[in-house]
Design an enzyme around this catalytic site. Structure first.
Site, mmCIF file in Angstrom:
data_model
loop_
_atom_site.group_PDB
_atom_site.id
_atom_site.type_symbol
_atom_site.label_atom_id
_atom_site.label_comp_id
_atom_site.label_asym_id
_atom_site.label_seq_id
_atom_site.Cartn_x
_atom_site.Cartn_y
_atom_site.Cartn_z
ATOM 1 N N THR A 138 6.861 -19.533 51.991
ATOM 2 C CA THR A 138 7.496 -18.285 51.566
ATOM 3 C C THR A 138 6.627 -17.110 51.993
ATOM 4 O O THR A 138 7.126 -15.995 52.140
ATOM 5 C CB THR A 138 7.706 -18.258 50.042
ATOM 6 O OG1 THR A 138 6.498 -18.703 49.410
ATOM 7 C CG2 THR A 138 8.843 -19.158 49.627
ATOM 8 N N LYS B 191 7.388 -13.091 53.523
ATOM 9 C CA LYS B 191 6.767 -11.843 53.054
ATOM 10 C C LYS B 191 6.165 -11.084 54.232
ATOM 11 O O LYS B 191 6.264 -9.861 54.320
ATOM 12 C CB LYS B 191 5.704 -12.155 51.986
ATOM 13 C CG LYS B 191 6.313 -12.783 50.724
ATOM 14 C CD LYS B 191 5.308 -13.512 49.837
ATOM 15 C CE LYS B 191 6.033 -14.433 48.853
ATOM 16 N NZ LYS B 191 5.135 -15.387 48.170
ATOM 17 N N LYS C 211 -1.692 -27.565 56.388
ATOM 18 C CA LYS C 211 -1.453 -26.159 56.753
ATOM 19 C C LYS C 211 -2.331 -25.727 57.926
ATOM 20 O O LYS C 211 -2.124 -24.676 58.513
ATOM 21 C CB LYS C 211 -1.688 -25.263 55.539
ATOM 22 C CG LYS C 211 -0.687 -25.513 54.399
ATOM 23 C CD LYS C 211 -1.003 -24.635 53.189
ATOM 24 C CE LYS C 211 -0.168 -24.971 51.960
ATOM 25 N NZ LYS C 211 1.204 -24.463 52.028
ATOM 26 N N HIS D 244 10.193 -29.960 46.405
ATOM 27 C CA HIS D 244 9.411 -28.938 47.122
ATOM 28 C C HIS D 244 8.401 -29.511 48.100
ATOM 29 O O HIS D 244 7.583 -28.754 48.648
ATOM 30 C CB HIS D 244 8.647 -28.058 46.142
ATOM 31 C CG HIS D 244 9.520 -27.175 45.305
ATOM 32 N ND1 HIS D 244 9.878 -25.905 45.672
ATOM 33 C CD2 HIS D 244 10.129 -27.408 44.117
ATOM 34 C CE1 HIS D 244 10.658 -25.373 44.736
ATOM 35 N NE2 HIS D 244 10.825 -26.277 43.776
ATOM 36 N N LYS E 110 -2.835 -18.551 52.339
ATOM 37 C CA LYS E 110 -2.060 -19.583 51.645
ATOM 38 C C LYS E 110 -3.057 -20.566 51.056
ATOM 39 O O LYS E 110 -4.250 -20.460 51.324
ATOM 40 C CB LYS E 110 -1.122 -20.308 52.611
ATOM 41 C CG LYS E 110 -1.817 -20.773 53.909
ATOM 42 C CD LYS E 110 -0.857 -21.452 54.875
ATOM 43 C CE LYS E 110 -0.028 -20.513 55.695
ATOM 44 N NZ LYS E 110 1.385 -20.550 55.388
ATOM 45 N N ARG E 111 -2.593 -21.529 50.252
ATOM 46 C CA ARG E 111 -3.514 -22.548 49.774
ATOM 47 C C ARG E 111 -4.177 -23.265 50.931
ATOM 48 O O ARG E 111 -3.593 -23.405 52.007
ATOM 49 C CB ARG E 111 -2.769 -23.552 48.884
ATOM 50 C CG ARG E 111 -2.457 -23.029 47.510
ATOM 51 C CD ARG E 111 -3.716 -22.609 46.769
ATOM 52 N NE ARG E 111 -4.521 -23.749 46.414
ATOM 53 C CZ ARG E 111 -4.545 -24.305 45.205
ATOM 54 N NH1 ARG E 111 -3.838 -23.780 44.228
ATOM 55 N NH2 ARG E 111 -5.293 -25.350 44.957
HETATM 56 C C1 26V Z 1 2.432 -30.647 43.135
HETATM 57 C C2 26V Z 1 1.562 -31.291 42.326
HETATM 58 C C3 26V Z 1 1.541 -32.732 42.372
HETATM 59 C C4 26V Z 1 1.049 -33.314 41.114
HETATM 60 C C5 26V Z 1 -0.178 -32.661 40.566
HETATM 61 C C6 26V Z 1 -0.200 -31.184 40.582
HETATM 62 C C7 26V Z 1 0.748 -30.550 41.482
HETATM 63 C C8 26V Z 1 0.827 -29.177 41.477
HETATM 64 C C9 26V Z 1 1.696 -28.558 42.287
HETATM 65 C C10 26V Z 1 2.483 -29.290 43.106
HETATM 66 C C11 26V Z 1 3.428 -28.546 43.894
HETATM 67 C C12 26V Z 1 3.500 -29.014 45.252
HETATM 68 C C13 26V Z 1 4.732 -28.584 45.833
HETATM 69 C C14 26V Z 1 4.681 -27.185 46.355
HETATM 70 O O1 26V Z 1 4.009 -26.281 45.931
HETATM 71 N N1 26V Z 1 5.485 -27.025 47.333
HETATM 72 C C15 26V Z 1 5.647 -25.774 47.991
HETATM 73 O O2 26V Z 1 6.839 -25.203 47.455
HETATM 74 C C16 26V Z 1 7.137 -23.961 48.065
HETATM 75 C C17 26V Z 1 8.343 -23.394 47.359
HETATM 76 O O3 26V Z 1 9.444 -24.199 47.590
HETATM 77 C C18 26V Z 1 7.365 -24.164 49.549
HETATM 78 O O4 26V Z 1 7.595 -22.902 50.130
HETATM 79 C C19 26V Z 1 6.147 -24.797 50.205
HETATM 80 O O5 26V Z 1 6.416 -25.103 51.553
HETATM 81 C C20 26V Z 1 5.790 -26.067 49.474
HETATM 82 O O6 26V Z 1 4.556 -26.593 49.936
#
Ligand code: 26V
Length: 821
Positions: free
Chosen positions: A656, A660, A554, A360, A548-549
């Site tokens: 995403t 929406k 971003k 992701h 968004k976050r």
């Molecule tokens: C990564 C990490 C890294 C380690 C520590 C905690 C933590 C928590 C969450 C994440 C997730 C990062 C990846 C993420 O959220 N990606 C997003 O995924 C969406 C669904 O596929 C996508 O639409 C977004 O572009 C993407 O940033």
């Protein structure tokens, strides 16, 4: 439509009254709104439970293959309204409650927003569960029941304050505790090797560990109008040894205390980091905790009705949502070998047909790399198994590329004292997918190039999607009804139908109706803003939204710098023809991410100055919506004219939110990044506002040492003015307050490169795109057509399509149908 008997008005009303009496010993008239919410929810849950049992029975009879969607995050949002819609009983229940003098919307607002996720990755998991149930596939979500979900954001003096989200404080009606399915999970200790004379092989025995009991809580996932109810299973932790005299006597008192603490801490809180790996031991424990419990449960369930473990992959598949659940690889190996008694080769053959991985993000700071010291101490047996996977994989690399040590260095699972989770996921997974076409291409050609070269057959793309049932049917009832009145209701389960709206795009009456609905949704949001922010915004102004976050890539900073630029323009050219604009932001920043938090402060500081400047006649307003989350998101998407999707090209895997907005008739202002590329492909470039460097250009700069923002700073006076305003006291008495943001754009002395996210590089192109937006909006009919075409062309972006692709190309699940009696 199938409407259950229990929703007949008098029956339902009685059920609610009874529940208030049983649960709270009150009459309906005496009950608080929260108590009424609980009572109504239990009435709805009664119906769901019947369907839940029916679904289980059907699955047992038909024995379909099941996907276990493993995810550290499920950002579910509120369940009551969504469940009622999927049960096609919303209108009936609304009327029944009306007769009791209860407003359903107000009751819905009493539900806590289960926020067991950060952002896109967690919300995607929730959309996927909705689609899986609606399409009739057997699926479990597997996750953690965090006591505290995503923090609540308060804004004080323009700063973000985090408050704990105690979502369970009143009890949550849509969960079911299942202690009979509890599992034990083991941490620490050591591994003893014993030679088995009879079998002539080594046995590995894990001893001296601490144990935690994992207790599942099940939440129903209601399919749309099909009687199917799947399960989200989230695990709570409990200590195994309590302070019984037993352990006290044996001198195990310390261990008892430790186990108690371990259990208490493990599920305490969701890590509020998004896209940033911090290497915390507790996080590693969380990962193993829910993976071990989930895999054990899946194997037990499989063995109940199947006796050949070698055929596990025919009935079970594990999808790993990013690398966070990658421990599933080694845990499955462990169970197959140490518990089921298989040899390595057999266990490996099954595992590599059962687990699959979704990537992701390509953000380097998100890659999980655990120090081997920590890993082996916490999970000695799991570590041992990963070492063996690594040893065998390195032999494969050597066979394929003899003498090429560079390859080993780049591809090994364990290297430089770290376990690289993505490498483990790719080596063991039978499928590796990205989440938008561009993202998958970048994975194949850049980030994961070496792996793609060695195992191209594993790589595939699955462009993300969203569920129209939450983000149109529930979030935007006015538009949903309008769409249905024009093309029928089939879009609810077949979003490709929505393209039929395209024939109305030039129809003046349809345009007026469409924009009138948008207007009413803007009024609804304006009221919310007045109530929560005390700011009056004009629903006739352009609602330009970025929610968004908060993350540098971003580029909320680009957005607010452009607002500062517009403000200067209005002040310097008061005679200028300027269409009124409302810039709306919503974003949580990770608690430890200082630059992101400072950006929030800047947005609020600019809002303060601009909103109070009476000389500009309200032409420009800036709003920061506090505590952005699923429940207010639904309302925000419905009210947006412009959807800001402005990440540095190549950095946003998919996005995403962009989908929406599109579904709700907002026009994208964005870069050619993530799924924006495919959005533009569907709707046509003339119905979006595209700007900025391409991902190839960005990657090319990055591979050649970056670019020099000073050239822009030195030659563009208007940009320079905005930059100076960060440090000249215009937006803060403390001239040093925003220095770090200024430095991030210019300072090459620090270890970072200057303007890593190409904000100044894209600024002019962004400002011009905004000009085009303004021009297009002035032409009411042109805008209405663009907006309607965005809705009409959003069909591809349903998560129903995404899930069907996962099913066809990766999971190969069997479709299940439950006959309505
Ligand atoms: C990564 C990490 C890294 C380690 C520590 C905690 C933590 C928590 C969450 C994440 C997730 C990062 C990846 C993420 O959220 N990606 C997003 O995924 C969406 C669904 O596929 C996508 O639409 C977004 O572009 C993407 O940033």
């Amino acid at each position: 439509m199938i409407i259950d008997k229990q929703f007949e008005k008098e029956t339902f009303k009685k059920s609610v009254r009874d529940n208030v009496r049983f649960l709270f010993r009150k009459t309906l008239e005496e009950a608080t709104p929260q108590q009424i919410f609980q009572a109504v929810s239990y009435s709805v849950k009664d119906v769901i439970i019947d369907n839940w049992l029916l679904t289980q029975k059907t699955y047992e009879e038909q024995d379909p293959k099941t996907v276990y969607y493993m995810s550290m995050e499920f950002l579910m949002g509120r369940a009551l309204g969504n469940n009622l819609l999927n049960l096609t009983a919303y209108k009936e229940v609304k009327e029944a409650l009306d007769e009791l003098g209860i407003n359903l919307n107000a009751i819905e607002d009493e539900e806590p927003d289960p926020a067991l996720g950060n952002g896109g990755l967690g919300r995607l998991a929730a959309c996927f569960l909705d689609s899986l149930a609606t399409l009739g596939y057997s699926a479990y979500g597997c996750g953690i029941r965090y006591r505290y979900g995503m923090f609540k954001q308060k804004i004080e003096d323009g700063y973000q304050i985090e408050e704990p989200d105690n979502w369970l404080k009143d009890g949550y009606p849509f969960e079911l505790r299942r202690p009979e399915y509890a599992k034990e999970v083991h941490f620490g200790g050591y591994v003893r090797v014993e030679y088995d004379q009879e079998k002539g092989e080594n046995k590995f025995i894990h001893e001296g560990y601490q144990a935690v009991k994992a207790i599942p809580y099940d939440m129903p996932i209601v399919g749309y109008n099909n009687k199917i109810v799947n399960t989200l299973r989230i695990w709570d932790a409990e200590p195994i040894v309590d302070f019984g005299l037993d352990s006290f006597d044996k001198g195990d008192y310390r261990k008892a205390v430790e186990q108690e603490n371990l259990a208490r801490n493990i599920v305490e809180v969701l890590y509020p980091n998004d896209n940033h790996y911090a290497g915390k031991e507790l996080r590693l424990k969380q990962q193993y905790f829910f993976i071990s419990a989930s895999i054990q449960a899946a194997i037990v369930k499989y063995k109940k009705t199947h006796d050949d473990i070698m055929k596990l992959h025919e009935k079970v598949t594990f999808q790993m949502n990013d690398t966070h659940p990658t421990m599933a690889v080694a845990e499955l190996m462990r169970i197959l070998m140490d518990v089921e008694g298989l040899g390595w080769d057999q266990a490996w053959a099954i595992t590599t047909k059962t687990v699959a991985y979704t990537n992701h993000t390509i953000m380097a700071e998100a890659l999980e790399k655990w120090p081997i010291e920590l890993f082996s101490r916490l999970l000695p047996r799991i570590y041992q198994i990963i070492e063996e996977i690594n040893r065998r994989f390195i032999i494969e690399i050597q066979n394929r590329y003899p003498g090429n040590y560079e390859k080993i260095k780049k591809m090994a699972i364990i290297y430089d004292g770290q376990v690289k989770m993505a490498h483990l996921a790719i080596v063991a997974g039978y499928s590796v997918n990205g989440v938008a076409r561009l993202h998958t291409e970048i994975l194949k050609n850049q980030e994961l190039k070496d792996f793609y070269e060695m195992m191209p057959e594993k790589f595939n793309n699955k462009t993300n999607g969203i569920t129209q049932r939450r983000f149109l049917l529930h979030g935007n009832p006015l538009l949903a009804d309008w769409v249905t009145s024009h093309i029928g209701a089939d879009w609810i389960t077949d979003l490709s139908q929505i393209r039929k709206l395209a024939i109305y795009a030039d129809d003046e009456k349809a345009q007026q109706e469409f924009m009138n609905i948008k207007y009413q949704n803007k009024v609804r949001l304006a009221k919310y803003i007045l109530k929560h922010n005390g700011i009056e915004v004009d629903p006739r102004s352009i609602f330009d939204v970025q929610v968004k976050r908060l993350h540098e890539y971003k580029r909320q900073l680009l957005n607010i710098l452009h607002v500062m630029y517009l403000y200067n323009q209005i002040k310097q050219h008061p005679e200028m023809d300027f269409f009124p604009r409302t810039f709306i932001f919503g974003a949580k920043a990770a608690a430890g991410y200082r630059r992101a938090k400072l950006t929030i402060k800047l947005i609020n500081a600019v809002a303060d100055v601009v909103n109070h400047d009476t000389s500009i006649n309200g032409k420009l307003k800036v709003v920061f919506i506090e505590n952005y989350r699923v429940s207010n998101a639904e309302m925000i998407f419905a009210a947006a004219d412009v959807s800001e999707q402005i990440s540095t090209a190549s950095k946003e895997a998919s996005g995403t939110g962009n989908m929406k907005f599109m579904l709700n008739g907002a026009v994208t202002l964005g870069t050619m990044d993530g799924a924006n590329v495919e959005i533009v492909e569907e709707v046509g470039e003339e119905n979006a506002f595209i700007f900025g460097l391409s991902s190839d250009q960005v990657i090319n700069y990055e591979n050649h040492g970056g670019y020099d923002p000073h050239v822009i700073y030195n030659t563009d006076g208007e940009i320079r003015q905005v930059m100076m305003e960060l440090i000249n006291g215009k937006y803060s008495n403390d001239t040093e307050l925003f220095r770090d943001l200024y430095n991030s754009l210019l300072n090459t002395q620090s270890s970072d490169r200057a303007d890593t996210y190409f904000i100044l590089a894209d600024f002019r192109s962004y400002a011009e795109a905004h000009k085009r937006v303004e021009e297009a909006y002035r032409d009411e009919r042109r805008w209405a057509k663009m907006a309607m075409l965005n809705t009409a062309c959003s069909g591809k972006f349903t998560s129903d399509r995404t899930i069907q692709e996962y099913v066809d190309d990766i999971w190969h699940l069997d479709k299940v149908k439950i006959d309505a009696e």
